[in-house]
Scaffold this motif. Sequence first.
Motif, PDB file in Angstrom:
ATOM      1  N   PHE A  44       0.590  -1.053  -0.083  1.00  0.00           N
ATOM      2  CA  PHE A  44       0.222  -0.055  -0.070  1.00  0.00           C
ATOM      3  C   PHE A  44       0.616   0.858  -0.097  1.00  0.00           C
ATOM      4  O   PHE A  44       1.624   1.212   0.717  1.00  0.00           O
ATOM      5  CB  PHE A  44      -1.137   0.166   1.013  1.00  0.00           C
ATOM      6  CG  PHE A  44      -2.472   1.073   1.145  1.00  0.00           C
ATOM      7  CD1 PHE A  44      -2.826   1.186   0.405  1.00  0.00           C
ATOM      8  CD2 PHE A  44      -1.880   2.708   2.723  1.00  0.00           C
ATOM      9  CE1 PHE A  44      -3.670   2.663   0.559  1.00  0.00           C
ATOM     10  CE2 PHE A  44      -2.569   3.491   1.949  1.00  0.00           C
ATOM     11  CZ  PHE A  44      -3.193   3.590   0.908  1.00  0.00           C
ATOM     12  N   ARG A  45      -0.030   2.607  -0.459  1.00  0.00           N
ATOM     13  CA  ARG A  45       0.982   3.205  -0.961  1.00  0.00           C
ATOM     14  C   ARG A  45      -0.415   4.282  -0.341  1.00  0.00           C
ATOM     15  O   ARG A  45      -0.819   4.609  -1.869  1.00  0.00           O
ATOM     16  CB  ARG A  45       2.086   3.364  -1.825  1.00  0.00           C
ATOM     17  CG  ARG A  45       2.664   4.660  -2.017  1.00  0.00           C
ATOM     18  CD  ARG A  45       2.960   6.370  -2.204  1.00  0.00           C
ATOM     19  NE  ARG A  45       0.725   6.557  -2.772  1.00  0.00           N
ATOM     20  CZ  ARG A  45       0.404   7.532  -4.184  1.00  0.00           C
ATOM     21  NH1 ARG A  45       1.635   8.329  -4.073  1.00  0.00           N
ATOM     22  NH2 ARG A  45      -0.743   7.408  -3.788  1.00  0.00           N
ATOM     23  N   ASN A  46       0.205   5.271  -0.032  1.00  0.00           N
ATOM     24  CA  ASN A  46      -1.101   6.556   1.229  1.00  0.00           C
ATOM     25  C   ASN A  46      -0.806   7.973   0.528  1.00  0.00           C
ATOM     26  O   ASN A  46       0.258   8.007  -0.009  1.00  0.00           O
ATOM     27  CB  ASN A  46      -0.856   6.600   2.500  1.00  0.00           C
ATOM     28  CG  ASN A  46      -2.435   7.380   2.974  1.00  0.00           C
ATOM     29  OD1 ASN A  46      -3.826   7.292   1.358  1.00  0.00           O
ATOM     30  ND2 ASN A  46      -2.685   8.048   3.730  1.00  0.00           N
ATOM     31  N   VAL A  93      -3.780   0.988   7.892  1.00  0.00           N
ATOM     32  CA  VAL A  93      -3.303   0.444   6.581  1.00  0.00           C
ATOM     33  C   VAL A  93      -3.156  -1.276   6.641  1.00  0.00           C
ATOM     34  O   VAL A  93      -3.635  -2.428   6.226  1.00  0.00           O
ATOM     35  CB  VAL A  93      -1.938   0.461   5.830  1.00  0.00           C
ATOM     36  CG1 VAL A  93      -1.675  -0.099   5.014  1.00  0.00           C
ATOM     37  CG2 VAL A  93      -2.991   1.949   5.974  1.00  0.00           C
ATOM     38  N   TYR A 153       1.072   9.790   6.237  1.00  0.00           N
ATOM     39  CA  TYR A 153       1.813   8.219   7.297  1.00  0.00           C
ATOM     40  C   TYR A 153       1.583   8.500   8.711  1.00  0.00           C
ATOM     41  O   TYR A 153       2.225  10.434   8.604  1.00  0.00           O
ATOM     42  CB  TYR A 153       2.902   7.641   6.473  1.00  0.00           C
ATOM     43  CG  TYR A 153       3.215   6.284   7.870  1.00  0.00           C
ATOM     44  CD1 TYR A 153       3.027   5.085   8.052  1.00  0.00           C
ATOM     45  CD2 TYR A 153       3.953   6.344   8.748  1.00  0.00           C
ATOM     46  CE1 TYR A 153       2.728   4.172   8.430  1.00  0.00           C
ATOM     47  CE2 TYR A 153       4.425   5.649   9.882  1.00  0.00           C
ATOM     48  CZ  TYR A 153       4.022   4.432   9.483  1.00  0.00           C
ATOM     49  OH  TYR A 153       3.489   2.905  10.253  1.00  0.00           O
ATOM     50  N   MET A 173       4.176  -0.838   3.192  1.00  0.00           N
ATOM     51  CA  MET A 173       3.432   0.055   3.092  1.00  0.00           C
ATOM     52  C   MET A 173       5.088   1.786   2.704  1.00  0.00           C
ATOM     53  O   MET A 173       5.766   1.195   3.199  1.00  0.00           O
ATOM     54  CB  MET A 173       2.572   1.500   4.290  1.00  0.00           C
ATOM     55  CG  MET A 173       2.271   2.839   3.726  1.00  0.00           C
ATOM     56  SD  MET A 173       0.815   2.645   5.121  1.00  0.00           S
ATOM     57  CE  MET A 173       0.712   4.327   4.856  1.00  0.00           C
ATOM     58  N   TYR A 210      -2.906  -5.040   4.550  1.00  0.00           N
ATOM     59  CA  TYR A 210      -1.802  -4.704   3.736  1.00  0.00           C
ATOM     60  C   TYR A 210      -0.219  -4.716   4.607  1.00  0.00           C
ATOM     61  O   TYR A 210      -0.158  -4.089   5.472  1.00  0.00           O
ATOM     62  CB  TYR A 210      -1.886  -3.386   2.767  1.00  0.00           C
ATOM     63  CG  TYR A 210      -2.558  -3.556   1.888  1.00  0.00           C
ATOM     64  CD1 TYR A 210      -2.070  -3.779   0.345  1.00  0.00           C
ATOM     65  CD2 TYR A 210      -3.825  -3.312   1.931  1.00  0.00           C
ATOM     66  CE1 TYR A 210      -2.807  -3.830  -0.337  1.00  0.00           C
ATOM     67  CE2 TYR A 210      -4.973  -3.314   0.945  1.00  0.00           C
ATOM     68  CZ  TYR A 210      -4.192  -3.247   0.627  1.00  0.00           C
ATOM     69  OH  TYR A 210      -5.422  -3.238  -1.096  1.00  0.00           O
TER      70      TYR A 210
END
Lengths: 523, 425
Positions: free
Chosen positions: A142-144, A157, A149, A165, A162
Amino acid sequence: MKSICFYFQVHQPYRLRNYRFFEIGRDHHYFDDYQNRYIMQRVADKCYLPMNNLLLDLIKEYGQRFKVSFSISGVALEQFRDYTPEVIDSFRRLAETGSVEFMAETYSHSLAALKSKDEFASQIEKQQSLLKELVGYESKVFRNTELIYSDEIGDMVYNLGYETMLTEGAKHILGWRSPNFMYCNAINPKMKLLLKNFRLSDDIAFRFSQQSWDGFPLTAEKYVDWLNSIASNEEVVNLFMDYETFGEHQWKETGIFDFMRALPGHVFSKSNFAFNTPSDLAAQLQPVSAIHVPHPISWADEERDLTAWLGNDLQDDAFDALYALEHMVKEINDPHLSHDWLRLQTSDHFYYMCTKWFSDGDVHKYFNPYGTPYDAYINFMNVLSDFKLRIERAQSGDQSFTKEITKPQVELKSEGNSEKQKSGISDSQEKKNAVKKSDSKNDENKRNPNVLVVRKVLTILSAEDIWVLYSGLNKAERQKIEKYIGKKKWKEMIVLKESGYKPDAEAKKAMKKKFKELMLEHA
Amino acid sequence: MRVLMFGWEFPPHITGGLGTACFGLSRSLARLGIDLLFVVPRAYGDEDQSMINLVNASDITVDLEESEYHEFWKRIQYMSVASQIIPYVGTEEYSKINFEELKDEFQNNSIFTHKYTFSGKYGNNLLYEVSRYALIASGIAASNKFDVIHAHDWLTYPAGIAAKEVSGKPLVIHVHATEFDRSGENVNKDVFDIEKRGMEAADQVITVSNLTRNIVINKYGIDPSKVTTVYNGADAFQAQEIKSIDRPFPEKVVTFLGRITFQKGPDYFVEAARKVLEKDPNVRFVMAGSGDMLPRIVKMVAKYRMGDRFHFTGFLKGDDVDKMFAYSDVYVMPSVSEPFGISPLEAMRSNVPVVISHQSGVSEILVHALKIDFWDIDAMADSIYGLLHYDGISKMFKKYGREEVDQLKWDNAAANTIDVYNKVL
């Protein structure tokens, strides 16, 4: 063996059109289709397509040894599908190589993680389903949005399934520690974290063409030297950047493509680095320690915090007013309302309201449709007021809220008809829509059909084309262009003008001819 | 009687209140038998015309079809002077205007029906332009016959003085606004001096309200016996029939319409809006206009978290102004300093009840309006709330307000102006 992990953020928002007070309650179409389509086509031509091809070539050449990773927002995927389907094809080919990882992110590149777990989870699900449908990929990492973060977000997350990250290797979080290791979440040590090496990332993303920089000009050789100079025990260099770096932020003329083409070869021959994706690294590396991030960080601006999107009164008022509607949108569960709700959450809308102009103004100006943050706020709030009215109508059982939905984009019969075919709009539908559209045109257009044609042709041409045309016109003709051109396109054209770009005589002549042809065609 | 009038704008180029007032007054003067030589500066004067141009009435396109007007135009002779003085800008803003650039943009213009151009030779010094205009005025005065000189607002006072010196005829100056109204306490000394000199040189001074009359007497030290208030009319243009508009939302609308500048008190409007919304969230506030205080106002609205109840339209013109009135339930003019104030009259004519500040000239003559001090945001909020919720008063205002406005005739203003002329003859 150390690793290089390339990650590219792919995102374009649905920019709002100029939405006036008098339209509140009357017109429910909020987005600037012309502008969004134009920008998508332009960035596809300059960046997405050539860079995807370059990566494909490199993968062909080096096989599984060369790897990169992406995250593509749902709203970008949607626009690819509708405006530039060839970009989807190209990403699909990259996915098929097995050397490319696609990460999960929020559908609308939103700030939902900061406000609503429900919305956050539902957006990830939506993004994943569209990614699967269009690119054929299911994400594990996952990548926000903008690498936002915090300890809490990381834990959230993890609970969504996931285990790895990405985030920023912000100095104020790391202190003396290096970003070149695997870390883990402070609440939940099972959540692995890859941190951006901002120095080496920004050397490519921001400084590559900066002549005042002492690293200029940057060559693959020099860059590999820098990679080799990191401490021997360090494990991974995470190079995270906007994908638009290639060809858009750094123009083709800067040599950015040549640099990337040469880099893998130099890495393989002159260093003991390998290319890996976040999933590879999650399998290979163990966290060296936890990092504590009590307050959210991001990769934006000098501050690496949220102040690009939230914190001033304009942003906070708009953000709170938007999310105050969340439970109602969900309760009503109308497809049109939910769709607009997603698009309104895109973080860019709040980015445009940022008042930190002086230090980071340049980045904030990138494809910014507004002259000032105040304009951005006023326009967003006008749209939101209409959106809220639709919700109120829906709640009171009035069905008119769904009637006037997204205006069709059929009148743009521009270069390439492929979009039209792909988007599946039939001719009869198109005619119907065109009739509906012409009804709503203002009186001036009714009186003078020629004006309509000029307007139309100006929407078809890109700002660049119009600049080429404009620079070859006499004053009277220029006035006409000025009168009928869309405000935003005009602004774009001015940007081009001010960039000092001067088309040659032949180009001007050719564009005049093209313009005349288009006029005839649409008359 | 023949009057040499240094005025502003004539149809169809009227862009603001000063132009409207000059037009309304001169038309009524003509109707009452006064002959006028009406001189206007034309910053955008036609390129190929000479320095001073006699404008043929048939060139004036507005309303000429109405035979009623033909009669009056016969008495009015227009002259336009190529000059870069333009109303509604201060010296500082003026210095920022790039006339060369404008000249370039307006030349060879095939889209607009009129050709625009600038002389462009004179630099960006407004005060220089004002004295240059005065020089030309003395030329006009020397070569024409008239009985009285009448000059409107400070930019034309030096022209009036020059004309008086050349001709020996009496001078009447007409004060539509003073530097104190435009700039608060940050008065521009040069402008103040020109105003003072004009008032002193004048044989009679006309002010648009007693508020302005007091400023002229107290701040400029002018003898009260030569200062007369003549209220403006409200019938310069045929009132449009107001079409009712089906408003697309249930909330009532409270409107501010004007330049968003210190003088107009927009910040007090925001404060009052906040108080009303605390009591009743089912109201929408609208600020229509643009100006240098807009960023500050937007920030205030966002800070109070009322962005979804407080809207901005930007600058409105023509039909959109009418539309805005048609949307409105209450109109507020919280001006800090307003010599007259024509906009509440337009609102009343559209059957919109108004709240106006005591610090406006128009409050001296209106009966069917709620009046408050601009700084008294509690009273302002009370008045807005009352007009929104208590039908008794809003019905009464709607019923009599329009009638009241219709009684404000330029013919009366013209008759009072002729009385002033008679004092100096």
